[in-house]
Design a protein around this motif. Structure first.
Motif, PDB file in Angstrom:
ATOM      1  N   ASP A   1     -30.178  38.283 -15.994  1.00 48.75           N
ATOM      2  CA  ASP A   1     -30.570  37.442 -17.124  1.00 48.75           C
ATOM      3  C   ASP A   1     -29.621  36.247 -17.165  1.00 48.75           C
ATOM      4  O   ASP A   1     -28.423  36.406 -17.399  1.00 48.75           O
TER       5      ASP A   1
ATOM      6  N   ARG B   1     -29.199  33.908 -19.289  1.00 49.28           N
ATOM      7  CA  ARG B   1     -28.559  33.667 -20.573  1.00 49.28           C
ATOM      8  C   ARG B   1     -27.353  34.575 -20.771  1.00 49.28           C
ATOM      9  O   ARG B   1     -26.322  34.147 -21.299  1.00 49.28           O
ATOM     10  N   LEU B   2     -27.463  35.818 -20.319  1.00 47.20           N
ATOM     11  CA  LEU B   2     -26.332  36.737 -20.436  1.00 47.20           C
ATOM     12  C   LEU B   2     -25.182  36.325 -19.523  1.00 47.20           C
ATOM     13  O   LEU B   2     -24.008  36.418 -19.907  1.00 47.20           O
TER      14      LEU B   2
ATOM     15  N   LYS C   1     -24.548  33.281 -18.551  1.00 49.22           N
ATOM     16  CA  LYS C   1     -23.972  32.076 -19.149  1.00 49.22           C
ATOM     17  C   LYS C   1     -23.100  32.424 -20.351  1.00 49.22           C
ATOM     18  O   LYS C   1     -21.996  31.871 -20.530  1.00 49.22           O
ATOM     19  N   ALA C   2     -23.560  33.329 -21.193  1.00 47.27           N
ATOM     20  CA  ALA C   2     -22.798  33.713 -22.381  1.00 47.27           C
ATOM     21  C   ALA C   2     -21.474  34.364 -21.990  1.00 47.27           C
ATOM     22  O   ALA C   2     -20.430  34.092 -22.596  1.00 47.27           O
TER      23      ALA C   2
ATOM     24  N   ASP D   1     -19.175  31.626 -20.670  1.00 53.31           N
ATOM     25  CA  ASP D   1     -18.666  30.799 -21.774  1.00 53.31           C
ATOM     26  C   ASP D   1     -17.518  31.493 -22.488  1.00 53.31           C
ATOM     27  O   ASP D   1     -16.528  30.855 -22.870  1.00 53.31           O
TER      28      ASP D   1
END
Length: 234
Positions: free
Chosen positions: A57, A59-60, A62-63, A66
């Motif tokens: 995923d 988004r996961l 990237k999170a 970050d």
């Protein structure tokens, strides 16, 4: 009459050419190199940190990345680093597959680099411990000196002097006198001493220096300059 004039012109040209050849001397030159090394103590360390996260995923991934970046950047207050001495690079997101580009999709890889300039070398252990405990990372560091340009300028002049001394000795041995400088060309090496870190856990040994911590002894930075000079010989 024309034949006589032509012969006279030819004789004048030949005589003029012979006189010009006698006046012109053969051009002689000598090309030498001069190399000088100087050492200066490092007074800064630049840490280069690479943070990578993978997940199917995006988004996961990237999170998670970050959060790692925030953890590393937040260290500037704890370590007393100015905001201007911390720099974050652009985010890189790529797809990775099991067998290059031919296999099935494996995950997304999110990557970002962070650079931190450390101006107090005595805090090396503190920096290393803080970085290792903040996040999983790949890191490297390099020594730098705020005097590097000044030292290189001084070394360059000494290299030119060394080249001239060499040329003068060679010219004297050949029975000639050194003339004016015709060309000067410089070659300077990379002046940074680098040491890799493997996941923030391994430090390569370095030569001894005056400045040290309990577990780390930095080496002096070697500045080497080579100049190539061509002189006219008289």
């Amino acid at each position: 009459m024309r034949h006589v004039i032509a012969c006279a012109c030819l004789l004048l040209c030949v005589a003029g050419g012979a006189a010009l050849a006698q006046e012109q001397k053969p051009f002689r030159s000598i090309s030498v190199s001069g190399t000088v090394e100087a050492k200066t103590a490092p007074d800064q360390i630049v840490w280069r940190i690479r943070l990578t996260d993978t997940n199917k995923d995006m988004r996961l991934a990237k999170a998670s990345n970050d959060q790692k970046v925030k953890s590393v950047v937040a260290l500037r207050k704890k370590l007393g680093v100015d905001d201007a001495d911390v720099e974050t690079g652009q985010v890189s997101i790529r797809r990775e597959y099991e067998r290059g580009n031919m296999g099935p999709f494996k995950h997304f890889a999110v990557q970002r680099d962070v650079a931190i300039r450390q101006r107090d070398l005595k805090q090396f252990d503190k920096f290393l411990d803080a970085l290792v405990s903040s996040a999983e990372m790949e890191a490297s560091f390099s020594f730098e000196s705020s005097r590097i340009h000044e030292v290189r300028a001084e070394t360059r002049l000494k290299a030119i002097e060394a080249a001239r001394n060499k040329a003068e000795a060679m010219a004297k041995a050949a029975g000639c006198n050194l003339g004016t400088v015709m060309t000067i060309r410089e070659h300077a090496q990379d002046d940074r001493w680098q040491s890799p870190l493997s996941n923030g856990a391994f430090v390569q040994s370095a030569p001894a220096a005056d400045l040290a911590t309990e577990t780390f002894v930095p080496g002096a930075i070697t500045v080497q300059v080579t100049v190539y000079v061509t002189f006219e010989l008289n």
